[in-house]
Design a protein around this motif. Structure first.
Motif, short mmCIF file in Angstrom:
data_model
loop_
_atom_site.label_atom_id
_atom_site.label_comp_id
_atom_site.label_asym_id
_atom_site.label_seq_id
_atom_site.Cartn_x
_atom_site.Cartn_y
_atom_site.Cartn_z
N VAL A 264 -12.65 2.00 3.24
CA VAL A 264 -12.71 2.16 4.69
C VAL A 264 -13.66 3.30 5.06
O VAL A 264 -14.47 3.18 5.97
N ARG A 265 -13.57 4.40 4.33
CA ARG A 265 -14.47 5.53 4.60
C ARG A 265 -15.92 5.15 4.36
O ARG A 265 -16.80 5.53 5.14
N ASN A 266 -16.19 4.42 3.28
CA ASN A 266 -17.56 4.00 2.99
C ASN A 266 -18.11 3.07 4.07
O ASN A 266 -19.25 3.22 4.51
N ILE A 267 -17.29 2.14 4.52
CA ILE A 267 -17.73 1.21 5.56
C ILE A 267 -17.98 1.95 6.87
O ILE A 267 -19.00 1.73 7.52
N SER A 268 -17.07 2.84 7.25
CA SER A 268 -17.26 3.57 8.51
C SER A 268 -18.46 4.49 8.43
O SER A 268 -19.20 4.65 9.40
N GLY A 269 -18.70 5.08 7.26
CA GLY A 269 -19.88 5.94 7.09
C GLY A 269 -21.17 5.15 7.20
O GLY A 269 -22.12 5.58 7.85
N SER A 270 -21.21 3.96 6.61
CA SER A 270 -22.42 3.15 6.70
C SER A 270 -22.64 2.64 8.11
O SER A 270 -23.77 2.52 8.58
N MET A 271 -21.55 2.36 8.84
CA MET A 271 -21.68 1.92 10.23
C MET A 271 -22.23 3.05 11.09
O MET A 271 -23.06 2.83 11.97
N ARG A 272 -21.77 4.26 10.82
CA ARG A 272 -22.28 5.41 11.58
C ARG A 272 -23.75 5.64 11.30
O ARG A 272 -24.53 5.96 12.19
N LYS B 69 -7.82 3.32 -3.10
CA LYS B 69 -8.98 2.44 -3.17
C LYS B 69 -9.33 1.89 -1.78
O LYS B 69 -10.49 1.87 -1.38
N VAL B 70 -8.31 1.46 -1.04
CA VAL B 70 -8.54 0.92 0.30
C VAL B 70 -9.10 2.01 1.22
O VAL B 70 -10.04 1.78 1.97
N MET B 71 -8.54 3.21 1.15
CA MET B 71 -9.03 4.30 2.01
C MET B 71 -10.47 4.67 1.68
O MET B 71 -11.27 4.95 2.58
N THR B 72 -10.83 4.65 0.41
CA THR B 72 -12.22 4.93 0.00
C THR B 72 -13.15 3.87 0.58
O THR B 72 -14.21 4.19 1.11
N LEU C 46 0.82 -1.21 0.00
CA LEU C 46 0.00 0.00 0.00
C LEU C 46 0.86 1.26 0.00
O LEU C 46 0.47 2.27 -0.59
N MET C 47 2.02 1.23 0.65
CA MET C 47 2.89 2.41 0.66
C MET C 47 3.45 2.67 -0.74
O MET C 47 3.67 3.82 -1.11
N ARG C 48 3.68 1.63 -1.51
CA ARG C 48 4.31 1.79 -2.81
C ARG C 48 3.30 2.01 -3.94
O ARG C 48 3.65 2.49 -5.00
N ASN C 49 2.03 1.64 -3.73
CA ASN C 49 1.04 1.68 -4.79
C ASN C 49 -0.06 2.66 -4.41
O ASN C 49 -0.99 2.33 -3.67
N LYS C 50 0.00 3.89 -4.95
CA LYS C 50 -0.95 4.94 -4.58
C LYS C 50 -2.38 4.59 -4.97
O LYS C 50 -3.32 4.85 -4.23
N GLY C 51 -2.57 3.98 -6.13
CA GLY C 51 -3.91 3.61 -6.58
C GLY C 51 -4.58 2.64 -5.62
O GLY C 51 -5.75 2.81 -5.27
N ALA C 52 -3.83 1.63 -5.20
CA ALA C 52 -4.37 0.66 -4.25
C ALA C 52 -4.65 1.31 -2.90
O ALA C 52 -5.66 1.03 -2.26
#
Length: 53
Positions: free
Chosen positions: A32-40, A27-30, A18-24
């Motif tokens: 995580v944000r979607n999951i945390s938003g739906s949980m909230r 994608k992972v951060m997006t 993940l540190m070397r691949n910005k696209g990945a």
């Protein structure tokens, strides 16, 4: 002990990837944000529903 070593190795390799691949990383951060938003939202809806009854 072997299981723990394998787990930490996997976590370390994933972090390096993940540190070397910005696209990945983006994608992972997006995701995580979607999951945390739906949980909230679920938590907020549950609290509101409980209070209205």
């Amino acid at each position: 002990m072997t299981g723990r070593k394998a787990l930490w190795t996997t976590i370390g390799l994933g972090a390096v990837y993940l540190m070397r691949n910005k696209g990945a990383r983006d994608k992972v951060m997006t995701q995580v944000r979607n999951i945390s938003g739906s949980m909230r939202q679920r938590k907020g809806t549950t609290t509101t529903t409980t209070l209205n009854q």
